[in-house]
Design a protein around this motif. Structure first.
Motif, mmCIF file in Angstrom:
data_model
loop_
_atom_site.group_PDB
_atom_site.id
_atom_site.type_symbol
_atom_site.label_atom_id
_atom_site.label_comp_id
_atom_site.label_asym_id
_atom_site.label_seq_id
_atom_site.Cartn_x
_atom_site.Cartn_y
_atom_site.Cartn_z
ATOM 1 N N MET A 295 8.341 17.697 -28.156
ATOM 2 C CA MET A 295 8.003 18.591 -27.089
ATOM 3 C C MET A 295 8.753 19.917 -27.255
ATOM 4 O O MET A 295 8.410 20.882 -26.640
ATOM 5 C CB MET A 295 8.323 17.969 -25.729
ATOM 6 C CG MET A 295 7.838 16.554 -25.564
ATOM 7 S SD MET A 295 6.070 16.447 -25.283
ATOM 8 C CE MET A 295 5.774 14.766 -25.631
ATOM 9 N N SER B 4 17.804 16.775 -21.070
ATOM 10 C CA SER B 4 17.537 15.452 -21.647
ATOM 11 C C SER B 4 18.793 14.600 -21.808
ATOM 12 O O SER B 4 18.687 13.409 -22.017
ATOM 13 C CB SER B 4 16.828 15.594 -22.989
ATOM 14 O OG SER B 4 17.644 16.318 -23.881
ATOM 15 N N ARG C 81 16.222 7.317 -25.287
ATOM 16 C CA ARG C 81 14.893 7.864 -25.570
ATOM 17 C C ARG C 81 13.850 6.746 -25.664
ATOM 18 O O ARG C 81 12.681 6.967 -25.426
ATOM 19 C CB ARG C 81 14.878 8.662 -26.885
ATOM 20 C CG ARG C 81 15.622 9.954 -26.874
ATOM 21 C CD ARG C 81 15.093 10.983 -25.917
ATOM 22 N NE ARG C 81 13.775 11.470 -26.255
ATOM 23 C CZ ARG C 81 13.033 12.208 -25.438
ATOM 24 N NH1 ARG C 81 13.486 12.537 -24.267
ATOM 25 N NH2 ARG C 81 11.848 12.611 -25.792
ATOM 26 N N ARG C 82 14.284 5.547 -26.025
ATOM 27 C CA ARG C 82 13.417 4.360 -26.063
ATOM 28 C C ARG C 82 14.128 3.217 -25.363
ATOM 29 O O ARG C 82 15.332 3.032 -25.551
ATOM 30 C CB ARG C 82 13.109 3.934 -27.496
ATOM 31 C CG ARG C 82 12.004 4.723 -28.133
ATOM 32 C CD ARG C 82 11.570 4.051 -29.416
ATOM 33 N NE ARG C 82 10.443 4.783 -29.962
ATOM 34 C CZ ARG C 82 9.711 4.362 -30.950
ATOM 35 N NH1 ARG C 82 9.972 3.210 -31.525
ATOM 36 N NH2 ARG C 82 8.705 5.080 -31.394
ATOM 37 N N GLU D 35 8.723 5.008 -24.719
ATOM 38 C CA GLU D 35 9.369 6.209 -25.254
ATOM 39 C C GLU D 35 9.335 7.265 -24.151
ATOM 40 O O GLU D 35 8.279 7.560 -23.581
ATOM 41 C CB GLU D 35 8.652 6.713 -26.499
ATOM 42 C CG GLU D 35 9.345 7.921 -27.071
ATOM 43 C CD GLU D 35 9.087 8.106 -28.550
ATOM 44 O OE1 GLU D 35 9.345 9.220 -29.012
ATOM 45 O OE2 GLU D 35 8.640 7.168 -29.222
ATOM 46 N N SER E 263 9.215 10.705 -22.330
ATOM 47 C CA SER E 263 8.627 12.018 -22.608
ATOM 48 C C SER E 263 9.382 13.096 -21.834
ATOM 49 O O SER E 263 10.302 12.804 -21.082
ATOM 50 C CB SER E 263 7.157 12.021 -22.192
ATOM 51 O OG SER E 263 7.057 12.075 -20.783
ATOM 52 N N ASP E 264 8.955 14.339 -21.998
ATOM 53 C CA ASP E 264 9.508 15.451 -21.232
ATOM 54 C C ASP E 264 8.625 15.776 -20.030
ATOM 55 O O ASP E 264 8.895 16.724 -19.304
ATOM 56 C CB ASP E 264 9.624 16.706 -22.115
ATOM 57 C CG ASP E 264 10.679 16.540 -23.190
ATOM 58 O OD1 ASP E 264 11.663 15.824 -22.955
ATOM 59 O OD2 ASP E 264 10.515 17.137 -24.269
ATOM 60 N N HIS E 265 7.572 14.987 -19.831
ATOM 61 C CA HIS E 265 6.634 15.240 -18.733
ATOM 62 C C HIS E 265 7.226 14.714 -17.425
ATOM 63 O O HIS E 265 7.395 13.524 -17.248
ATOM 64 C CB HIS E 265 5.286 14.582 -19.011
ATOM 65 C CG HIS E 265 4.317 14.733 -17.891
ATOM 66 N ND1 HIS E 265 3.670 15.914 -17.637
ATOM 67 C CD2 HIS E 265 3.922 13.867 -16.934
ATOM 68 C CE1 HIS E 265 2.904 15.755 -16.563
ATOM 69 N NE2 HIS E 265 3.050 14.526 -16.126
ATOM 70 N N TYR F 120 5.957 6.632 -22.206
ATOM 71 C CA TYR F 120 4.755 6.209 -22.917
ATOM 72 C C TYR F 120 4.998 4.860 -23.592
ATOM 73 O O TYR F 120 6.026 4.675 -24.243
ATOM 74 C CB TYR F 120 4.373 7.224 -24.003
ATOM 75 C CG TYR F 120 3.868 8.530 -23.471
ATOM 76 C CD1 TYR F 120 2.586 8.643 -22.953
ATOM 77 C CD2 TYR F 120 4.670 9.667 -23.495
ATOM 78 C CE1 TYR F 120 2.116 9.843 -22.472
ATOM 79 C CE2 TYR F 120 4.208 10.878 -23.007
ATOM 80 C CZ TYR F 120 2.919 10.963 -22.499
ATOM 81 O OH TYR F 120 2.462 12.146 -22.024
#
Length: 158
Positions: A1, A99, A120-121, A132, A134-136, A147
């Motif tokens: 991203m 993050s 991150r996971r 995983e 996301s940045d959303h 996701y």
């Protein structure tokens, strides 16, 4: 991203609230606003203000004002809640998270909200699917989207 932040700058005004005015993302946002000759205001939230003061500052913004939050997740949830009670819609609020902080993650499989995730996971606490991060960010769920990781038969991942 990457470092790209998608912001709709076609607004009558932008209000930026940051709890760290040394945030690495802030200069790029300010440069874009200055280049576009936009009306904007910055609130330094490093010294926490009372909810009433924040509510008053938010309620004085014109309709259609874009609210950009560069704050920690707990403060983000508080500000979004206040903003939504006033007149801000979900489309008027952008939360840009760091993050490195823990955050809530919405499972794309079972829709469970996993709290205080730093990896991150990770495996969803409800359905156990690997996700995983996301940045959303969803202002509605106050969480980032996780996701599901799709594994292919016979292929090992990391």
């Amino acid at each position: 991203m990457g470092n790209t932040i998608a912001i709709d700058y076609n607004r009558p005004r932008c209000l930026i609230i940051s709890d760290d005015c040394k945030n690495a993302k802030l200069p790029n946002i300010l440069k874009e606003m200055k280049d576009r000759n936009l009306d904007f205001q910055i609130i330094d939230y490093s010294n926490e203000m009372a909810s009433e003061t924040l509510e008053k500052r938010l309620s004085n913004q014109p309709l259609g004002c874009l609210l950009i939050l560069l704050v920690n997740p707990e403060l983000s949830r508080r500000i979004v809640h206040i903003a939504r009670e006033i007149h801000f819609s979900i489309n008027d609020i952008i939360v840009i998270s760091d993050s490195g902080l823990s955050r809530h993650v919405f499972c794309g499989s079972c829709h469970f909200i996993n709290e205080n995730i730093q990896a991150r996971r990770f495996n969803c606490k409800k359905c156990l699917n690997e996700l995983e991060v996301s940045d959303h960010f969803s202002a509605y769920y106050q969480a980032v989207l996780g996701y599901p990781v799709i594994k292919q038969a016979g292929v090992e991942h990391e």
